[in-house]
Design an enzyme around this catalytic site. Structure first.
Site, short mmCIF file in Angstrom:
data_model
loop_
_atom_site.label_atom_id
_atom_site.label_comp_id
_atom_site.label_asym_id
_atom_site.label_seq_id
_atom_site.Cartn_x
_atom_site.Cartn_y
_atom_site.Cartn_z
N GLU A 185 9.10 -4.06 -1.70
CA GLU A 185 8.76 -2.97 -0.79
C GLU A 185 9.52 -3.02 0.54
O GLU A 185 8.92 -3.20 1.60
CB GLU A 185 7.25 -2.97 -0.52
CG GLU A 185 6.42 -2.84 -1.78
CD GLU A 185 4.92 -2.78 -1.51
OE1 GLU A 185 4.50 -2.98 -0.35
OE2 GLU A 185 4.15 -2.55 -2.45
N GLU A 379 3.11 -3.54 -9.28
CA GLU A 379 1.80 -3.59 -8.60
C GLU A 379 1.08 -2.28 -8.84
O GLU A 379 1.67 -1.20 -8.71
CB GLU A 379 1.93 -3.74 -7.08
CG GLU A 379 2.31 -5.10 -6.60
CD GLU A 379 2.37 -5.18 -5.08
OE1 GLU A 379 1.67 -4.41 -4.38
OE2 GLU A 379 3.14 -6.02 -4.59
O1 IFM Z 1 -1.30 -6.40 -0.67
C1 IFM Z 1 -0.23 -5.50 -0.73
C2 IFM Z 1 0.99 -6.18 -1.29
O2 IFM Z 1 1.34 -7.30 -0.56
C3 IFM Z 1 2.15 -5.23 -1.29
N1 IFM Z 1 1.82 -3.98 -1.92
C4 IFM Z 1 0.59 -3.34 -1.53
C5 IFM Z 1 -0.56 -4.32 -1.59
C6 IFM Z 1 -1.86 -3.62 -1.15
O3 IFM Z 1 -1.74 -3.15 0.15
#
Ligand code: IFM
Length: 473
Positions: A185, A379
């Protein structure tokens, strides 16, 4: 990731779908759980680790809710073998974790710290012994503080330091780790870290944040070159982006313009250079209007756009936009075109994020059409206000419904032709949710932070059974 101020959905009142096979996902579909180093490891001053920007940021009064930090987190550094056993027990085939740069190279450059890399060496062995494939992310937001002091991501040199770190980590683990993600990210690192200041290092300079974008992408490209040279044909290389699905609230041209602008700054600014080797012209023009030029040098875009084996997609929600403010104006106080988020009117998670599973289908189909790189959901998940019940269970029915809806959305995208190859739940266990501290629980395993006891939530049991049924077991 940021929260909105909107109220959360009634927590855990949904009826949980039963675990059963999800049609449309092939036998070789990859199933995983994900975490990151600073969010779970703790042991921040152990075995030669030095502070990262998050250790520093957590000490700034007001930066993190309740003044919390990652010093202890889930004590994963100490409890790693039992955590790996728990991962194997969930029936997943893949574990996505990140490496702490400050453990491996305590000064952000120079020699590797044997004790620091030793932890990941043991983790990888432990995973392989239990039949779980390691999926390694090199950078999940925790820049060594020494590199931030030297300029951080707005400085070009950080990209070269990142490539050295990637090469050193690969030299130690590349004989057993095949799946490498360079960055997690980069939007969050650049935008939240250097523009809004909500994340470490907490700087607030728009120009710096855009320079950080370019140097993060350059760091990815330089690291990719080194990994390819070292890893040969077996390497599977990617980057993970947080991507939403941006749509205009109506077909009013101002709304169309606003949605395109949000998509440009949040998604195309990363996807276009990575895949097509060019920055999007509309975003470059918008930056020009704000007096910012991306610090691109000859050859950078070729470096950045070297082929990817996989694009990691982190998806949580979808967003609608209006180009008109509530008072009817189409420009803001600084004379810039309005880009205003408009809720879909859907239930929300405890982060205030709207639950829009079909946005994931639309996103994946669009990625296939416009970028054509195989994807893995690296994710997806939700925070809810879970409670440990007296009978020792955690009945997180809202999370079960969320996961079910989103995994089905992935299957729908495949049915429409998107080459989606895996799904990793965020997160393995409750952990340090950055500026929100420990109150936002994303885990499919509950963590009691007093005792460090882990309890698999109903969603974890549901996920395990869903994987088994879908594989035909
Ligand atoms: O916890 C975070 C993660 O570190 C990166 N992506 C989003 C998740 C939720 O906010």
């Amino acid at each position: 990731m940021t929260a909105t101020s909107s109220p959360a959905v009634n927590q855990n009142t949904a009826t949980a779908p039963a675990a059963r096979a999800i049609p449309g996902l092939p036998a070789d579909f990859r199933w995983g759980v994900a975490t990151s180093a600073y969010q779970i490891e703790g042991a921040t001053d152990t075995d030669g680790r030095t502070p990262s920007i998050w250790d520093t940021f957590c000490r700034v009064p007001g930066a993190v809710e309740r003044g919390e930090n990652g010093d202890t987190a889930c004590e994963h550094y100490r409890r790693m073998p039992e955590d790996v056993a728990m991962i194997a027990g969930l029936g997943v085939d893949t574990y996505r974790f990140s490496v702490s740069w400050s453990r491996v190279q305590p000064h952000g450059s120079g020699p590797v710290n044997p004790a620091g890399i030793g932890f990941y060496d043991r983790l990888v062995d432990e995973l392989l012994e239990r039949g779980v494939t390691p999926w390694l992310t090199l950078y999940h937001w925790d820049l060594p503080q020494e590199l931030e002091d030297a300029g951080g991501w707005p400085a070009r040199d950080t990209a070269y330091r990142f490539a050295d770190y990637a090469e050193a980590t690969h030299a130690a683990l590349g004989d057993r780790v095949r799946h490498w993600t360079t960055l997690n990210e980069p939007w969050c690192s650049a935008w939240l870290g250097y523009h809004t200041g909500e994340h470490a290092p907490g700087r607030k300079d728009f120009g710096d944040s855009m320079h950080a974008v370019h140097h993060l992408l350059l760091g990815h490209g330089l690291a990719a070159q080194r990994l390819r040279e070292a890893g040969g044909a077996d390497l599977e290389l990617g980057i993970t982006l947080n991507l939403g699905h941006s749509t205009p609230a109506t077909d009013d041209p101002e709304d169309v313009r606003a949605a395109r602008s949000a998509d440009g700054m949040g998604s195309r600014l990363y996807l276009d250079p990575l895949v097509h080797g060019r920055y999007p012209e509309d975003v470059v023009a918008e930056l020009g209007d704000r007096g910012v030029t991306l610090p691109v040098q000859d050859g950078d875009l070729e470096t950045i756009s070297a082929p990817l084996d996989v694009l990691g997609v982190n998806y949580y929600s979808a967003h609608q936009y209006s180009g008109t403010a509530e008072d009817g104006s189409t420009t803001d106080a600084e004379g810039r075109p309005v880009v205003r988020g408009v809720p879909h009117g859907r239930p929300r998670t405890a982060m205030g994020w709207e639950i829009v599973p079909e946005g994931l289908t639309r996103l994946l189909v669009r990625l296939e059409r416009e970028y054509g790189v195989p994807t893995v959901i690296t994710e997806n998940g939700a925070a809810f206000d879970d409670e440990l019940a007296e009978d020792g269970t955690v009945p997180d029915t809202d999370r079960v419904a969320y996961l079910d809806g989103h995994i089905r959305a992935v299957a729908d995208a495949r049915a429409e032709g998107a080459d989606v190859r895996g799904y990793f739940a965020w997160s393995l266990m409750d952990n340090f949710e950055w500026a929100f501290g420990y109150q936002k629980r994303f885990g499919i395993v509950h963590v009691d932070y007093e005792t460090q006891q882990r309890t698999v939530k109903d969603s974890g049991l549901w996920y395990r059974d869903t994987i088994r049924h879908t594989r035909g077991g």
